[in-house]
Design an enzyme around this catalytic site. Structure first.
Site, PDB file in Angstrom:
ATOM      1  N   ASP A 170      -8.171   6.649   1.953  1.00  0.00           N
ATOM      2  CA  ASP A 170      -7.646   6.122   0.702  1.00  0.00           C
ATOM      3  C   ASP A 170      -8.327   6.933  -0.391  1.00  0.00           C
ATOM      4  O   ASP A 170      -9.486   6.688  -0.752  1.00  0.00           O
ATOM      5  CB  ASP A 170      -7.935   4.619   0.559  1.00  0.00           C
ATOM      6  CG  ASP A 170      -6.762   3.780   1.040  1.00  0.00           C
ATOM      7  OD1 ASP A 170      -5.793   4.366   1.571  1.00  0.00           O
ATOM      8  OD2 ASP A 170      -6.792   2.550   0.886  1.00  0.00           O
ATOM      9  N   HIS A 203     -14.781   2.274  -2.096  1.00  0.00           N
ATOM     10  CA  HIS A 203     -15.462   1.316  -1.209  1.00  0.00           C
ATOM     11  C   HIS A 203     -16.809   1.882  -0.752  1.00  0.00           C
ATOM     12  O   HIS A 203     -17.774   1.134  -0.593  1.00  0.00           O
ATOM     13  CB  HIS A 203     -14.596   1.005   0.005  1.00  0.00           C
ATOM     14  CG  HIS A 203     -13.298   0.326  -0.339  1.00  0.00           C
ATOM     15  ND1 HIS A 203     -12.388  -0.052   0.616  1.00  0.00           N
ATOM     16  CD2 HIS A 203     -12.771  -0.051  -1.519  1.00  0.00           C
ATOM     17  CE1 HIS A 203     -11.340  -0.624   0.023  1.00  0.00           C
ATOM     18  NE2 HIS A 203     -11.545  -0.630  -1.275  1.00  0.00           N
ATOM     19  N   ASP A 239     -14.273  -2.515  -7.787  1.00  0.00           N
ATOM     20  CA  ASP A 239     -13.379  -1.493  -7.240  1.00  0.00           C
ATOM     21  C   ASP A 239     -12.393  -1.093  -8.341  1.00  0.00           C
ATOM     22  O   ASP A 239     -11.455  -1.821  -8.622  1.00  0.00           O
ATOM     23  CB  ASP A 239     -12.637  -2.140  -6.054  1.00  0.00           C
ATOM     24  CG  ASP A 239     -11.972  -1.147  -5.121  1.00  0.00           C
ATOM     25  OD1 ASP A 239     -12.186   0.057  -5.288  1.00  0.00           O
ATOM     26  OD2 ASP A 239     -11.248  -1.604  -4.220  1.00  0.00           O
ATOM     27  N   GLU A 292     -12.116   4.568   2.150  1.00  0.00           N
ATOM     28  CA  GLU A 292     -11.767   4.666   0.724  1.00  0.00           C
ATOM     29  C   GLU A 292     -12.990   5.065  -0.100  1.00  0.00           C
ATOM     30  O   GLU A 292     -14.075   4.498   0.065  1.00  0.00           O
ATOM     31  CB  GLU A 292     -11.219   3.310   0.274  1.00  0.00           C
ATOM     32  CG  GLU A 292     -10.914   3.267  -1.211  1.00  0.00           C
ATOM     33  CD  GLU A 292     -10.077   2.064  -1.613  1.00  0.00           C
ATOM     34  OE1 GLU A 292      -9.178   1.679  -0.843  1.00  0.00           O
ATOM     35  OE2 GLU A 292     -10.330   1.525  -2.695  1.00  0.00           O
ATOM     36  N   GLU A 349      -9.885  -0.896   7.442  1.00  0.00           N
ATOM     37  CA  GLU A 349     -10.395  -0.313   6.196  1.00  0.00           C
ATOM     38  C   GLU A 349     -11.647  -1.057   5.743  1.00  0.00           C
ATOM     39  O   GLU A 349     -11.572  -2.195   5.295  1.00  0.00           O
ATOM     40  CB  GLU A 349      -9.309  -0.384   5.114  1.00  0.00           C
ATOM     41  CG  GLU A 349      -9.739   0.255   3.807  1.00  0.00           C
ATOM     42  CD  GLU A 349      -8.624   0.262   2.757  1.00  0.00           C
ATOM     43  OE1 GLU A 349      -7.444   0.429   3.117  1.00  0.00           O
ATOM     44  OE2 GLU A 349      -8.952   0.085   1.572  1.00  0.00           O
ATOM     45  N   ASP A 384      -4.731   5.191  -3.180  1.00  0.00           N
ATOM     46  CA  ASP A 384      -4.999   3.788  -3.502  1.00  0.00           C
ATOM     47  C   ASP A 384      -5.688   3.818  -4.871  1.00  0.00           C
ATOM     48  O   ASP A 384      -6.888   3.595  -4.995  1.00  0.00           O
ATOM     49  CB  ASP A 384      -5.893   3.175  -2.417  1.00  0.00           C
ATOM     50  CG  ASP A 384      -5.975   1.665  -2.545  1.00  0.00           C
ATOM     51  OD1 ASP A 384      -5.508   1.140  -3.568  1.00  0.00           O
ATOM     52  OD2 ASP A 384      -6.517   1.016  -1.628  1.00  0.00           O
ATOM     53  N   ASP A 440       3.975  -6.422  -1.638  1.00  0.00           N
ATOM     54  CA  ASP A 440       4.229  -5.545  -2.791  1.00  0.00           C
ATOM     55  C   ASP A 440       5.718  -5.465  -3.079  1.00  0.00           C
ATOM     56  O   ASP A 440       6.129  -5.164  -4.195  1.00  0.00           O
ATOM     57  CB  ASP A 440       3.824  -4.079  -2.510  1.00  0.00           C
ATOM     58  CG  ASP A 440       2.377  -3.908  -2.132  1.00  0.00           C
ATOM     59  OD1 ASP A 440       1.593  -4.830  -2.393  1.00  0.00           O
ATOM     60  OD2 ASP A 440       2.040  -2.850  -1.569  1.00  0.00           O
ATOM     61  N   HIS A 453       2.022  -2.884   1.079  1.00  0.00           N
ATOM     62  CA  HIS A 453       1.784  -4.211   1.675  1.00  0.00           C
ATOM     63  C   HIS A 453       3.140  -4.911   1.705  1.00  0.00           C
ATOM     64  O   HIS A 453       3.968  -4.689   0.813  1.00  0.00           O
ATOM     65  CB  HIS A 453       0.904  -5.090   0.802  1.00  0.00           C
ATOM     66  CG  HIS A 453      -0.459  -4.572   0.495  1.00  0.00           C
ATOM     67  ND1 HIS A 453      -0.703  -3.676  -0.504  1.00  0.00           N
ATOM     68  CD2 HIS A 453      -1.665  -4.874   1.023  1.00  0.00           C
ATOM     69  CE1 HIS A 453      -2.000  -3.423  -0.571  1.00  0.00           C
ATOM     70  NE2 HIS A 453      -2.612  -4.138   0.350  1.00  0.00           N
TER      71      HIS A 453
HETATM   72  C1  XLS Z   1      -8.624  -3.022  -1.692  1.00  0.00           C
HETATM   73  C2  XLS Z   1      -8.099  -2.172  -0.645  1.00  0.00           C
HETATM   74  C3  XLS Z   1      -6.596  -2.336  -0.420  1.00  0.00           C
HETATM   75  C4  XLS Z   1      -6.218  -1.738   0.895  1.00  0.00           C
HETATM   76  C5  XLS Z   1      -4.880  -2.194   1.400  1.00  0.00           C
HETATM   77  O1  XLS Z   1      -9.671  -2.785  -2.245  1.00  0.00           O
HETATM   78  O2  XLS Z   1      -8.422  -0.857  -0.928  1.00  0.00           O
HETATM   79  O3  XLS Z   1      -5.876  -1.781  -1.469  1.00  0.00           O
HETATM   80  O4  XLS Z   1      -6.223  -0.362   0.858  1.00  0.00           O
HETATM   81  O5  XLS Z   1      -4.829  -3.562   1.542  1.00  0.00           O
HETATM   82 NI    NI Z   2      -7.671   0.844   0.061  1.00  0.00          NI
HETATM   83 NI    NI Z   3      -9.931  -0.602  -2.536  1.00  0.00          NI
END
Ligand code: XLS
Ligand code: NI
Ligand code: NI
Length: 445
Positions: A295, A270, A306, A267, A231, A338, A103, A100
């Site tokens: 991810d 998620h 999460d 992900e 995402e 991730d 970051d 990001h």
């Molecule tokens: C948060 C998300 C984040 C995205 C990128 O839960 O997974 O890390 O991958 O913003």
């Molecule tokens: Ni993510």
């Molecule tokens: Ni996440």
């Protein structure tokens, strides 16, 4: 000179049961299904976790011990971490990373100052990329951390915040072009709502759809050609995230005519939070032709948030790799970790071991999935299960040759006994046992 005391992680094969000596399954040059393992598995290190994560949880401060902790000046630390990142990538044999904007460098008072801080770090990243050949899988923008995004970024009910978000993404896209990011990700951190009592949901969704189109227009204008990815994630941090799961996100893309611009970044954790398996989410995207990137993390079925655990579930990795192979690979996408070590795994060694475990899990999953495909284990089951649609009334239905009335004429006098005979057992227990056998026999060699 080496920054880390840890050695380069090498492939050691399956000798010995105890992990920690190197990769047991990730053997980059091994051929799987006509391609090198490293080509199927474009692993990526997530900057926000690997470099920035302090291993906090909702009840406790960070526990992480990192060699750059003693650098107190924020810009100095930000620049030092770039060196650590590139050495980490080299030692882990990982080709890609993801980040990001926020970051990388501390914010200033205005966006102009923030951009200046960020650009200094990007300059260094670009230099290191040229020196090492490492690449950016994707970059993204944090429109959720700073208090200005209290009610979202592109869906905020405040026009100044939307303008700020647009300007921030604009700069992020310029960075994407500079670092040649293969993808650009939008995770709608606070793009959702808490209560309908004060929310105009339609207006917010129209805003973000327009915002996405403007982002793509700007990417075209500056000649940035990376794949845009959305995402999905449900109920965290807002109660109702607009991109709850793959199906909801695809419906949104279609509703606003964005399906040619975006694919999905899915992900593992998620998926759990949305009440799905990871492979379900990947299948939904694949069926829609919108599978973009992964991810690669996993969740904990007992914890409701999460947790971004490093993947260690071979069963899940096998089924996700199965979907990936069936889709012909991830193209511009990859497998981004991730993921973070557990709060009690706070040493630098743990960070190396966690990535090794994650890479091995997906390498193992890839090997099993490839054998399942080679032996047509699931294909044969599925072909057989739907075979009544390959001829007769089933084929007539699929090709649109029969009406409701004709289906009625065909079936109306068939006795119950015959109807039951036309169904077949799904043999799911046998199938799951077969899958276990494939895991044991592929990995047990
Ligand atoms: C948060 C998300 C984040 C995205 C990128 O839960 O997974 O890390 O991958 O913003
Ligand atoms: Ni993510
Ligand atoms: Ni996440």
């Amino acid at each position: 000179m080496s920054l880390f005391t840890q050695e380069k992680v090498k492939y050691v094969g399956t000798k010995g049961l105890k992990a920690g000596d190197g990769f047991h399954y990730y053997n980059p040059d091994e051929m799987i299904n006509g391609k090198k393992m490293s080509e199927w598995l474009k692993f990526s290190v997530a900057y926000w976790h690997t470099m920035d994560q302090r291993l906090v949880d909702p009840f406790g401060d960070g526990t992480a011990q990192r060699p750059w902790d003693n650098i107190t000046d924020p810009m100095e630390q930000a620049l030092a971490k770039v060196d650590y990142l590139f050495e980490f990538l080299d030692k882990m044999n990982v080709e890609y990373f993801a980040f990001h904007d926020r970051d990388l460098a501390p914010e200033g008072d205005t966006l102009r100052e923030t951009n200046e801080n960020l650009d200094k770090v990007i300059d260094k990243i670009v230099e290191k990329m040229q020196e090492t050949g490492k690449k950016v899988l994707w970059n993204t923008s944090s429109l959720f951390t700073n208090p200005r995004f209290v009610a979202g970024g592109a869906t905020a009910p405040f026009a100044d915040i939307l303008a700020y978000s647009a300007a921030q993404i604009k700069h992020s896209l310029e960075i994407a072009k500079r670092v040649n990011s293969e993808n650009y990700v939008f995770w709608g951190g606070r793009e959702g709502y808490e209560s309908l009592l004060n929310t105009d949901m339609k207006r917010e969704q129209e805003h973000i759809a327009k915002f996405f189109k403007m982002a793509k227009d700007y990417a075209n204008e500056i000649g940035y050609t990376g794949q845009f990815l959305l995402e999905p994630k449900p109920k965290e941090p807002t109660s109702h995230q607009y991109d709850t799961d793959a199906a909801t996100t695809i419906a949104f893309l279609k509703e606003y005519g964005l399906e040619d611009i975006f694919k999905l970044n899915l992900e593992g954790n998620h998926a759990y939070l949305a009440g799905h398996t990871y492979e379900h989410e990947v299948r939904v995207a694949r069926d829609a032709g919108l599978l973009g990137s992964l991810d690669a993390n996993m969740g904990d079925k007992l914890i409701g948030w999460d947790i971004d655990e490093f993947p260690n579930d071979i069963y899940e990795a096998t089924l996700v790799m199965y979907e990936m192979l069936k889709d012909g690979g991830l193209k511009t996408g990859g497998l981004n970790f991730d993921a973070k070590p557990r709060r009690q795994s706070f040493t630098m060694d743990d960070l190396f071991l966690a990535h090794t475990a994650g890479m091995d899990t997906y390498a193992a999953g890839l090997k099993v999935a490839s054998r399942l495909i080679e032996d047509k284990v699931l294909d044969d089951v599925i072909t057989d299960r739907y075979s009544s649609f390959d001829s007769g009334i089933g084929a007539d239905f699929e090709s649109g040759k029969v009406t409701f009335k004709e289906l009625e004429d065909y079936i109306i006098d068939i006795p119950q006994e015959k109807l039951i005979e036309s169904t077949k057992s799904g043999h799911l227990e046998q199938l799951k046992a077969t899958l276990n056998n494939y895991i044991f026999s592929t990995l047990g060699k």
